[in-house]
Design a protein around this motif. Structure first.
Motif, PDB file in Angstrom:
ATOM      1  N   ASP A  53     113.133   2.159  44.533  1.00 15.36           N
ATOM      2  CA  ASP A  53     113.141   1.286  43.354  1.00 15.36           C
ATOM      3  C   ASP A  53     111.936   1.557  42.456  1.00 15.36           C
ATOM      4  OD1 ASP A  53     115.493   0.107  44.208  1.00 15.36           O
ATOM      5  OD2 ASP A  53     114.545  -1.744  44.909  1.00 15.36           O
ATOM      6  N   ALA A  54     110.790   1.834  43.059  1.00 25.20           N
ATOM      7  CA  ALA A  54     109.589   2.156  42.275  1.00 25.20           C
ATOM      8  C   ALA A  54     109.806   3.430  41.475  1.00 25.20           C
ATOM      9  CB  ALA A  54     108.382   2.303  43.200  1.00 25.20           C
ATOM     10  N   MET A  55     110.406   4.432  42.101  1.00 26.00           N
ATOM     11  CA  MET A  55     110.662   5.686  41.395  1.00 26.00           C
ATOM     12  C   MET A  55     111.572   5.440  40.192  1.00 26.00           C
ATOM     13  SD  MET A  55     113.092   8.278  40.895  1.00 26.00           S
ATOM     14  CE  MET A  55     114.224   8.258  42.259  1.00 26.00           C
ATOM     15  N   VAL A  56     112.643   4.682  40.384  1.00 23.13           N
ATOM     16  CA  VAL A  56     113.571   4.390  39.288  1.00 23.13           C
ATOM     17  C   VAL A  56     112.844   3.666  38.155  1.00 23.13           C
ATOM     18  CG1 VAL A  56     115.603   3.026  38.665  1.00 23.13           C
ATOM     19  CG2 VAL A  56     115.618   4.406  40.758  1.00 23.13           C
ATOM     20  N   ARG A  57     112.059   2.659  38.485  1.00 21.93           N
ATOM     21  CA  ARG A  57     111.323   1.892  37.476  1.00 21.93           C
ATOM     22  C   ARG A  57     110.319   2.774  36.737  1.00 21.93           C
ATOM     23  NH1 ARG A  57     106.484   0.331  37.804  1.00 21.93           N
ATOM     24  NH2 ARG A  57     106.383   0.340  40.092  1.00 21.93           N
ATOM     25  N   GLU A  58     109.544   3.535  37.498  1.00 21.37           N
ATOM     26  CA  GLU A  58     108.517   4.379  36.889  1.00 21.37           C
ATOM     27  C   GLU A  58     109.119   5.453  35.982  1.00 21.37           C
ATOM     28  OE1 GLU A  58     105.185   4.529  36.821  1.00 21.37           O
ATOM     29  OE2 GLU A  58     104.718   2.857  38.142  1.00 21.37           O
ATOM     30  N   VAL A  59     110.206   6.074  36.409  1.00 22.96           N
ATOM     31  CA  VAL A  59     110.844   7.092  35.571  1.00 22.96           C
ATOM     32  C   VAL A  59     111.298   6.479  34.251  1.00 22.96           C
ATOM     33  CG1 VAL A  59     112.821   8.655  35.348  1.00 22.96           C
ATOM     34  CG2 VAL A  59     111.492   8.616  37.465  1.00 22.96           C
ATOM     35  N   PHE A  60     111.894   5.295  34.308  1.00 23.69           N
ATOM     36  CA  PHE A  60     112.321   4.650  33.064  1.00 23.69           C
ATOM     37  C   PHE A  60     111.122   4.340  32.172  1.00 23.69           C
ATOM     38  CE2 PHE A  60     113.206   0.897  30.478  1.00 23.69           C
ATOM     39  CZ  PHE A  60     114.172   1.443  29.650  1.00 23.69           C
ATOM     40  N   GLU A  61     110.067   3.753  32.755  1.00 21.43           N
ATOM     41  CA  GLU A  61     108.897   3.411  31.953  1.00 21.43           C
ATOM     42  C   GLU A  61     108.285   4.633  31.281  1.00 21.43           C
ATOM     43  OE1 GLU A  61     107.379  -0.373  34.682  1.00 21.43           O
ATOM     44  OE2 GLU A  61     106.162   1.443  34.609  1.00 21.43           O
ATOM     45  N   GLU A  62     108.233   5.742  32.002  1.00 19.84           N
ATOM     46  CA  GLU A  62     107.521   6.922  31.499  1.00 19.84           C
ATOM     47  C   GLU A  62     108.377   7.867  30.670  1.00 19.84           C
ATOM     48  OE1 GLU A  62     105.470   8.680  34.808  1.00 19.84           O
ATOM     49  OE2 GLU A  62     104.179   6.917  35.031  1.00 19.84           O
ATOM     50  N   THR A  63     109.712   7.820  30.860  1.00 19.22           N
ATOM     51  CA  THR A  63     110.558   8.790  30.162  1.00 19.22           C
ATOM     52  C   THR A  63     111.673   8.178  29.321  1.00 19.22           C
ATOM     53  OG1 THR A  63     112.234   9.050  31.897  1.00 19.22           O
ATOM     54  CG2 THR A  63     110.211  10.390  32.094  1.00 19.22           C
ATOM     55  N   GLY A  64     112.032   6.927  29.560  1.00 20.49           N
ATOM     56  CA  GLY A  64     113.160   6.303  28.873  1.00 20.49           C
ATOM     57  C   GLY A  64     114.502   6.571  29.525  1.00 20.49           C
ATOM     58  N   TYR A  65     114.528   7.343  30.598  1.00 23.60           N
ATOM     59  CA  TYR A  65     115.779   7.662  31.290  1.00 23.60           C
ATOM     60  C   TYR A  65     116.019   6.731  32.479  1.00 23.60           C
ATOM     61  CZ  TYR A  65     116.039  12.166  28.842  1.00 23.60           C
ATOM     62  OH  TYR A  65     116.117  13.146  27.889  1.00 23.60           O
ATOM     63  N   HIS A  66     117.275   6.345  32.635  1.00 29.75           N
ATOM     64  CA  HIS A  66     117.713   5.659  33.846  1.00 29.75           C
ATOM     65  C   HIS A  66     118.127   6.752  34.828  1.00 29.75           C
ATOM     66  CE1 HIS A  66     117.744   1.769  31.860  1.00 29.75           C
ATOM     67  NE2 HIS A  66     118.345   2.355  30.841  1.00 29.75           N
ATOM     68  N   VAL A  67     117.731   6.608  36.088  1.00 31.27           N
ATOM     69  CA  VAL A  67     118.062   7.622  37.086  1.00 31.27           C
ATOM     70  C   VAL A  67     118.635   6.979  38.342  1.00 31.27           C
ATOM     71  CG1 VAL A  67     116.338   9.297  36.290  1.00 31.27           C
ATOM     72  CG2 VAL A  67     115.724   7.646  38.066  1.00 31.27           C
ATOM     73  N   ARG A  68     119.403   7.799  39.053  1.00 36.37           N
ATOM     74  CA  ARG A  68     119.896   7.444  40.383  1.00 36.37           C
ATOM     75  C   ARG A  68     119.115   8.294  41.378  1.00 36.37           C
ATOM     76  NH1 ARG A  68     124.870   8.715  39.733  1.00 36.37           N
ATOM     77  NH2 ARG A  68     124.709  10.776  40.633  1.00 36.37           N
ATOM     78  N   PRO A  69     118.476   7.651  42.352  1.00 34.31           N
ATOM     79  CA  PRO A  69     117.697   8.429  43.322  1.00 34.31           C
ATOM     80  C   PRO A  69     118.589   9.302  44.187  1.00 34.31           C
ATOM     81  CG  PRO A  69     117.351   6.058  43.635  1.00 34.31           C
ATOM     82  CD  PRO A  69     118.411   6.227  42.609  1.00 34.31           C
ATOM     83  N   GLY A  70     118.117  10.488  44.446  1.00 32.96           N
ATOM     84  CA  GLY A  70     118.758  11.391  45.391  1.00 32.96           C
ATOM     85  C   GLY A  70     117.937  11.429  46.666  1.00 32.96           C
ATOM     86  N   PRO A  71     118.106  12.479  47.444  1.00 35.17           N
ATOM     87  CA  PRO A  71     117.352  12.575  48.700  1.00 35.17           C
ATOM     88  C   PRO A  71     115.862  12.823  48.475  1.00 35.17           C
ATOM     89  CG  PRO A  71     118.762  14.503  48.387  1.00 35.17           C
ATOM     90  CD  PRO A  71     119.059  13.571  47.262  1.00 35.17           C
ATOM     91  N   LEU A  72     115.090  12.454  49.476  1.00 32.73           N
ATOM     92  CA  LEU A  72     113.663  12.743  49.460  1.00 32.73           C
ATOM     93  C   LEU A  72     113.492  14.254  49.494  1.00 32.73           C
ATOM     94  CD1 LEU A  72     110.736  11.609  49.683  1.00 32.73           C
ATOM     95  CD2 LEU A  72     110.998  11.847  52.172  1.00 32.73           C
ATOM     96  N   LEU A  73     112.750  14.780  48.551  1.00 34.14           N
ATOM     97  CA  LEU A  73     112.507  16.219  48.477  1.00 34.14           C
ATOM     98  C   LEU A  73     111.293  16.600  49.316  1.00 34.14           C
ATOM     99  CD1 LEU A  73     113.195  18.977  47.220  1.00 34.14           C
ATOM    100  CD2 LEU A  73     111.768  18.315  45.267  1.00 34.14           C
ATOM    101  N   THR A  74     110.233  15.814  49.197  1.00 33.79           N
ATOM    102  CA  THR A  74     109.018  16.084  49.966  1.00 33.79           C
ATOM    103  C   THR A  74     108.116  14.865  49.916  1.00 33.79           C
ATOM    104  OG1 THR A  74     107.226  17.685  50.318  1.00 33.79           O
ATOM    105  CG2 THR A  74     107.694  17.075  48.036  1.00 33.79           C
ATOM    106  N   ASP A  75     107.161  14.842  50.823  1.00 35.45           N
ATOM    107  CA  ASP A  75     106.093  13.854  50.735  1.00 35.45           C
ATOM    108  C   ASP A  75     104.774  14.593  50.898  1.00 35.45           C
ATOM    109  OD1 ASP A  75     105.043  13.158  53.755  1.00 35.45           O
ATOM    110  OD2 ASP A  75     107.154  13.746  53.731  1.00 35.45           O
TER     111      ASP A  75
END
Length: 148
Positions: A53-75
Motif C-alpha cells: 500500500d505504501a508503494m502504491v501511495r508513494e508512486v501516485f504522490e511522486e508520479t501521478g500514476y495509479h499502479v497495481r503492485p506486482g511481485p517483489l523484485l528485490t529487497d
C-alpha cells in the motif's frame, strides 16, 4: 548491535520500465541535506500501512500514476547515522514490479521531497546522478531476465 539499539526505516519502491526501455524516475530534491538525484518512485512506509500500500501511495504522490503492485523484485538495506536523531538507522528497501492502471504523469505531492518525475531512457542513465536503489532494482531486473 541489537535491534533495540537502532532505528528502522521501511521504504517501498516501484520499478516501471516501458516498452521503449525508459524507466520511470522521481527527482528527489535532497530535502536540504543532500544533493538532489534521480530515484525510483517510492518512499517511507507509514506506521499502519502495508508495504505494498505504501508503494502504491508513494508512486501516485511522486508520479501521478495509479499502479497495481506486482511481485517483489528485490529487497536491499543500508545503514547510516541518523540525521534527525542521535544514533544509527537501518533503511530496509523493498522494490516491486508494478503496472500502471491509470493517472497521468505529474507529481501530486505539495512541499514534499519529489520535485518532478520523468521517463528516462535506460541508455541515458550512465552519468546521471541517481540513488543506489535505481541500480539495485535494475540489477535485480537483469538477473530476472537472465533466468527467464
Amino acid at each position: 548491535m541489537e535491534f533495540t539499539d537502532y532505528h528502522v526505516r521501511l521504504a517501498a519502491y516501484a520499478l516501471l520500465v516501458d516498452e521503449s526501455d525508459r524507466v520511470l524516475l522521481a527527482w528527489w530534491n535532497g530535502e536540504g541535506h543532500s544533493e538532489p538525484e534521480w530515484s525510483l518512485p517510492g518512499g517511507g512506509v507509514e506506521f499502519e500501512e502495508s508495504i505494498r500500500d505504501a508503494m502504491v501511495r508513494e508512486v501516485f504522490e511522486e508520479t501521478g500514476y495509479h499502479v497495481r503492485p506486482g511481485p517483489l523484485l528485490t529487497d536491499d538495506f543500508f545503514t547510516a547515522r541518523g540525521r534527525s536523531f542521535d544514533g544509527w538507522m537501518r533503511s530496509q528497501r523493498f522494490v516491486f514490479d508494478a503496472t500502471i492502471t491509470g493517472g497521468e504523469l505529474g507529481t501530486t505531492e505539495v512541499g514534499g521531497s519529489t520535485d518532478h518525475a520523468a521517463w528516462v531512457p535506460l541508455a541515458e542513465l550512465e552519468g546521471q546522478r541517481r540513488s543506489s536503489i535505481v541500480d539495485v532494482a535494475l540489477a535485480a531486473r537483469a538477473v530476472r531476465e537472465e533466468q527467464a
